[in-house]
Design a protein around this motif. Sequence first.
Motif, PDB file in Angstrom:
ATOM      1  N   PRO A  20       0.835  -1.211   0.000  1.00  0.00           N
ATOM      2  CA  PRO A  20       0.000   0.000   0.000  1.00  0.00           C
ATOM      3  C   PRO A  20       0.866   1.255   0.000  1.00  0.00           C
ATOM      4  CG  PRO A  20      -0.812  -1.588   1.589  1.00  0.00           C
ATOM      5  CD  PRO A  20       0.481  -2.142   1.072  1.00  0.00           C
ATOM      6  N   LYS A  21       0.405   2.245  -0.797  1.00  0.00           N
ATOM      7  CA  LYS A  21       1.204   3.473  -0.924  1.00  0.00           C
ATOM      8  C   LYS A  21       0.678   4.503   0.073  1.00  0.00           C
ATOM      9  CE  LYS A  21       1.271   2.593  -5.878  1.00  0.00           C
ATOM     10  NZ  LYS A  21       0.605   2.924  -7.125  1.00  0.00           N
ATOM     11  N   ASN A  22       1.467   4.846   1.050  1.00  0.00           N
ATOM     12  CA  ASN A  22       1.135   5.980   1.926  1.00  0.00           C
ATOM     13  C   ASN A  22       2.402   6.442   2.643  1.00  0.00           C
ATOM     14  OD1 ASN A  22       1.378   4.411   4.425  1.00  0.00           O
ATOM     15  ND2 ASN A  22      -0.516   3.429   3.753  1.00  0.00           N
ATOM     16  N   LYS A  23       2.383   7.669   3.084  1.00  0.00           N
ATOM     17  CA  LYS A  23       3.589   8.277   3.667  1.00  0.00           C
ATOM     18  C   LYS A  23       4.030   7.585   4.955  1.00  0.00           C
ATOM     19  CE  LYS A  23       3.380  12.978   1.846  1.00  0.00           C
ATOM     20  NZ  LYS A  23       1.931  13.179   1.518  1.00  0.00           N
ATOM     21  N   GLU A  24       3.048   7.064   5.703  1.00  0.00           N
ATOM     22  CA  GLU A  24       3.369   6.485   7.020  1.00  0.00           C
ATOM     23  C   GLU A  24       3.973   5.078   6.901  1.00  0.00           C
ATOM     24  OE1 GLU A  24       0.014   7.373   6.239  1.00  0.00           O
ATOM     25  OE2 GLU A  24       0.595   9.430   6.719  1.00  0.00           O
ATOM     26  N   ASP A  26       2.222   2.489   6.311  1.00  0.00           N
ATOM     27  CA  ASP A  26       1.249   1.612   6.972  1.00  0.00           C
ATOM     28  C   ASP A  26       0.724   0.593   5.953  1.00  0.00           C
ATOM     29  OD1 ASP A  26      -0.836   0.454   8.295  1.00  0.00           O
ATOM     30  OD2 ASP A  26      -2.102   2.254   8.340  1.00  0.00           O
ATOM     31  N   ILE A  27       0.984  -0.691   6.225  1.00  0.00           N
ATOM     32  CA  ILE A  27       0.565  -1.707   5.247  1.00  0.00           C
ATOM     33  C   ILE A  27      -0.689  -2.457   5.694  1.00  0.00           C
ATOM     34  CG2 ILE A  27       2.876  -2.056   4.281  1.00  0.00           C
ATOM     35  CD1 ILE A  27       2.872  -4.741   5.939  1.00  0.00           C
ATOM     36  N   SER A  28      -1.352  -1.994   6.766  1.00  0.00           N
ATOM     37  CA  SER A  28      -2.433  -2.811   7.343  1.00  0.00           C
ATOM     38  C   SER A  28      -3.542  -3.118   6.332  1.00  0.00           C
ATOM     39  CB  SER A  28      -3.002  -2.155   8.602  1.00  0.00           C
ATOM     40  OG  SER A  28      -3.356  -0.828   8.315  1.00  0.00           O
ATOM     41  N   SER A  29      -3.782  -2.201   5.360  1.00  0.00           N
ATOM     42  CA  SER A  29      -4.872  -2.449   4.408  1.00  0.00           C
ATOM     43  C   SER A  29      -4.611  -3.687   3.537  1.00  0.00           C
ATOM     44  CB  SER A  29      -5.103  -1.221   3.517  1.00  0.00           C
ATOM     45  OG  SER A  29      -3.986  -1.011   2.690  1.00  0.00           O
ATOM     46  N   ILE A  30      -3.354  -4.103   3.434  1.00  0.00           N
ATOM     47  CA  ILE A  30      -3.054  -5.255   2.566  1.00  0.00           C
ATOM     48  C   ILE A  30      -3.667  -6.536   3.130  1.00  0.00           C
ATOM     49  CG2 ILE A  30      -0.843  -6.128   3.516  1.00  0.00           C
ATOM     50  CD1 ILE A  30      -1.555  -5.530  -0.207  1.00  0.00           C
ATOM     51  N   TYR A  31      -3.864  -6.593   4.444  1.00  0.00           N
ATOM     52  CA  TYR A  31      -4.387  -7.831   5.027  1.00  0.00           C
ATOM     53  C   TYR A  31      -5.829  -8.092   4.572  1.00  0.00           C
ATOM     54  CZ  TYR A  31      -0.073  -7.535   7.560  1.00  0.00           C
ATOM     55  OH  TYR A  31       1.251  -7.449   7.839  1.00  0.00           O
ATOM     56  N   TYR A  32      -6.603  -7.018   4.506  1.00  0.00           N
ATOM     57  CA  TYR A  32      -7.974  -7.157   3.991  1.00  0.00           C
ATOM     58  C   TYR A  32      -7.916  -7.617   2.532  1.00  0.00           C
ATOM     59  CZ  TYR A  32     -12.478  -5.830   2.051  1.00  0.00           C
ATOM     60  OH  TYR A  32     -13.670  -5.859   1.387  1.00  0.00           O
ATOM     61  N   VAL A  47       3.959 -10.138  -4.950  1.00  0.00           N
ATOM     62  CA  VAL A  47       4.028  -8.794  -4.344  1.00  0.00           C
ATOM     63  C   VAL A  47       5.092  -7.971  -5.068  1.00  0.00           C
ATOM     64  CG1 VAL A  47       4.290  -7.513  -2.187  1.00  0.00           C
ATOM     65  CG2 VAL A  47       3.633  -9.933  -2.120  1.00  0.00           C
ATOM     66  N   THR A  48       4.722  -6.801  -5.561  1.00  0.00           N
ATOM     67  CA  THR A  48       5.671  -5.992  -6.339  1.00  0.00           C
ATOM     68  C   THR A  48       6.759  -5.402  -5.435  1.00  0.00           C
ATOM     69  OG1 THR A  48       4.463  -3.913  -6.147  1.00  0.00           O
ATOM     70  CG2 THR A  48       3.878  -5.339  -7.991  1.00  0.00           C
ATOM     71  N   TYR A  49       7.804  -4.937  -6.101  1.00  0.00           N
ATOM     72  CA  TYR A  49       8.967  -4.360  -5.419  1.00  0.00           C
ATOM     73  C   TYR A  49       9.351  -3.126  -6.207  1.00  0.00           C
ATOM     74  CZ  TYR A  49      13.839  -4.413  -3.608  1.00  0.00           C
ATOM     75  OH  TYR A  49      15.045  -4.117  -3.021  1.00  0.00           O
ATOM     76  N   LYS A  58       8.806  -3.335   2.289  1.00  0.00           N
ATOM     77  CA  LYS A  58       7.578  -4.055   2.657  1.00  0.00           C
ATOM     78  C   LYS A  58       7.286  -5.281   1.804  1.00  0.00           C
ATOM     79  CE  LYS A  58       6.718  -0.711   5.585  1.00  0.00           C
ATOM     80  NZ  LYS A  58       7.066  -0.890   6.991  1.00  0.00           N
ATOM     81  N   THR A  59       8.038  -5.506   0.747  1.00  0.00           N
ATOM     82  CA  THR A  59       7.739  -6.683  -0.097  1.00  0.00           C
ATOM     83  C   THR A  59       7.947  -7.973   0.702  1.00  0.00           C
ATOM     84  OG1 THR A  59       8.350  -5.463  -2.065  1.00  0.00           O
ATOM     85  CG2 THR A  59       8.301  -7.847  -2.267  1.00  0.00           C
ATOM     86  N   VAL A  60       9.065  -8.051   1.440  1.00  0.00           N
ATOM     87  CA  VAL A  60       9.350  -9.276   2.198  1.00  0.00           C
ATOM     88  C   VAL A  60       8.265  -9.498   3.252  1.00  0.00           C
ATOM     89  CG1 VAL A  60      10.968 -10.437   3.750  1.00  0.00           C
ATOM     90  CG2 VAL A  60      11.853  -9.046   1.869  1.00  0.00           C
ATOM     91  N   GLU A  61       7.915  -8.422   3.945  1.00  0.00           N
ATOM     92  CA  GLU A  61       6.916  -8.537   5.021  1.00  0.00           C
ATOM     93  C   GLU A  61       5.574  -9.055   4.474  1.00  0.00           C
ATOM     94  OE1 GLU A  61       6.802  -4.904   7.254  1.00  0.00           O
ATOM     95  OE2 GLU A  61       5.002  -5.539   8.361  1.00  0.00           O
ATOM     96  N   ILE A  62       5.171  -8.520   3.336  1.00  0.00           N
ATOM     97  CA  ILE A  62       3.872  -8.923   2.779  1.00  0.00           C
ATOM     98  C   ILE A  62       3.949 -10.341   2.188  1.00  0.00           C
ATOM     99  CG2 ILE A  62       2.110  -8.355   1.048  1.00  0.00           C
ATOM    100  CD1 ILE A  62       2.914  -5.372   1.498  1.00  0.00           C
ATOM    101  N   ALA A  63       5.031 -10.640   1.475  1.00  0.00           N
ATOM    102  CA  ALA A  63       5.186 -11.997   0.899  1.00  0.00           C
ATOM    103  C   ALA A  63       5.216 -13.022   2.024  1.00  0.00           C
ATOM    104  CB  ALA A  63       6.445 -12.074   0.052  1.00  0.00           C
ATOM    105  N   SER A  64       5.844 -12.646   3.153  1.00  0.00           N
ATOM    106  CA  SER A  64       5.907 -13.545   4.301  1.00  0.00           C
ATOM    107  C   SER A  64       4.510 -13.768   4.890  1.00  0.00           C
ATOM    108  CB  SER A  64       6.844 -12.955   5.358  1.00  0.00           C
ATOM    109  OG  SER A  64       6.717 -13.676   6.555  1.00  0.00           O
ATOM    110  N   ALA A  65       3.725 -12.687   5.010  1.00  0.00           N
ATOM    111  CA  ALA A  65       2.366 -12.838   5.567  1.00  0.00           C
ATOM    112  C   ALA A  65       1.513 -13.737   4.668  1.00  0.00           C
ATOM    113  CB  ALA A  65       1.712 -11.468   5.714  1.00  0.00           C
ATOM    114  N   ILE A  66       1.621 -13.558   3.362  1.00  0.00           N
ATOM    115  CA  ILE A  66       0.829 -14.380   2.425  1.00  0.00           C
ATOM    116  C   ILE A  66       1.134 -15.858   2.665  1.00  0.00           C
ATOM    117  CG2 ILE A  66       0.543 -14.983  -0.025  1.00  0.00           C
ATOM    118  CD1 ILE A  66       1.104 -11.938  -0.605  1.00  0.00           C
TER     119      ILE A  66
END
Length: 298
Positions: A20-24, A26-32, A47-49, A58-66
């Motif tokens: 997710p693109k935001n200044k903070e 914050d990737i929480s929206s990806i879980y939904y 997950v793009t890089y 954040k690519t590793v973090e999201i790929a890991s959650a998936i």
Amino acid sequence: MKISELLKEKATISFEVFPPKNKEGDISSIYYTIEELAKLDPDFISVTYGAGGSSKGKTVEIASAIKNKYQIESVAHLSCITSTKEDILTECRALKEHNVDNILSLRGDYPAGEEEKYRGMDLEFHYASELNGFIRENFGDSFCLSGACYPEVHQEADCFRDDLEALKKKVDAGAEYLITQIFFDNSYYYRLVKEARKIGIDVPILAGIMPVTNAKSLLRTAKLCGCSIPFQLSTMIETYYNYPEAMKEIGINYAAHQIIDLITNGVDGIHIYTMNKPEIAQRIFGNIPTVLKELNHD
Ligand SMILES: NC(=O)C1=CN([C@@H]2O[C@H](COP(=O)(O)OP(=O)(O)OC[C@H]3O[C@@H](n4cnc5c(N)ncnc54)[C@H](O)[C@@H]3O)[C@@H](O)[C@H]2O)C=CC1
Ligand SMILES: Nc1nc(=O)c2c([nH]1)NC[C@@H]1CN(c3ccc(C(=O)N[C@@H](CCC(=O)O)C(=O)O)cc3)CN21
């Protein structure tokens, strides 16, 4: 599990998301997004890089959650044009630690507006094929590697033949399957597959489909991706430019039609660029549930 193993058994259905693109940060929206996509039972999610030359992270973090939280196979994109060998080693080690077995190995986009700067620099990587070689040297066969391919020819290639030869090098350097750039006219995909097979590229070629949902983002994305917009589609977009719900219906049905045609013609897999809009993917699947099931019937 390696996607290459999966592809020996079946034609796959997969999705692509971006951090997710935001200044903070914050990737929480990806879980939904992932939870909604999971309902469609995909074979993997990538997950793009640094997509489109945007900042990385954040690519590793999201790929890991998936993989670890949702138990769906994941593919981490990794691009190298702005990276050092040390950066790549760090990224790959992190992927290993998180049990992510699959990498989409890319050269990547130049950061927006900085192409000339990078072209003048002494870079550690120039092509995806070099990244494949480097990962193989350092990690052996422990990752399944894949690459991008271009039905309408990569923007920087002089011609279709040169691009195809470059693709052969990328496969010879380790890409075990390919995912196409976005295209809106399936005949480009069929030409690429036919010509690739003639020169001995025999890995699976998954069709990358992007549902149009918004006229402005379509034009930006088509420019970034170097894909053409067929006359019929551009007429629809011009007509319904100011009708967001109609644009969505058109995008969903256009993508569904492309997918029906691809499945009819024996495609190796369908990869949907979801743009983090799971409801669009759900509506496509809702329109063609039976045809999608046919993907793995002889
Ligand atoms: N960030 C992401 O998640 C994604 C990015 N992409 C984009 O794809 C584009 C390029 O990435 P790749 O396809 O990985 O690049 P690539 O390195 O395979 O190809 C880049 C260009 O160099 C040429 N080329 C490739 N290998 C060559 C060789 N050994 N000798 C001579 N010429 C060669 C190709 O014909 C092409 O014009 C970028 O714009 C990238 O950002 C595509 C999918 C996802
Ligand atoms: N050159 C290139 N770079 C990429 O990063 C890339 C490709 N091609 N082709 C395949 C996918 C598609 N990717 C994309 C494409 C568009 C956006 C994007 O942000 N597009 C719009 C917003 C669209 C929307 O939110 O609906 C934009 O504003 O540019 C992101 C990743 C990543 N991949």
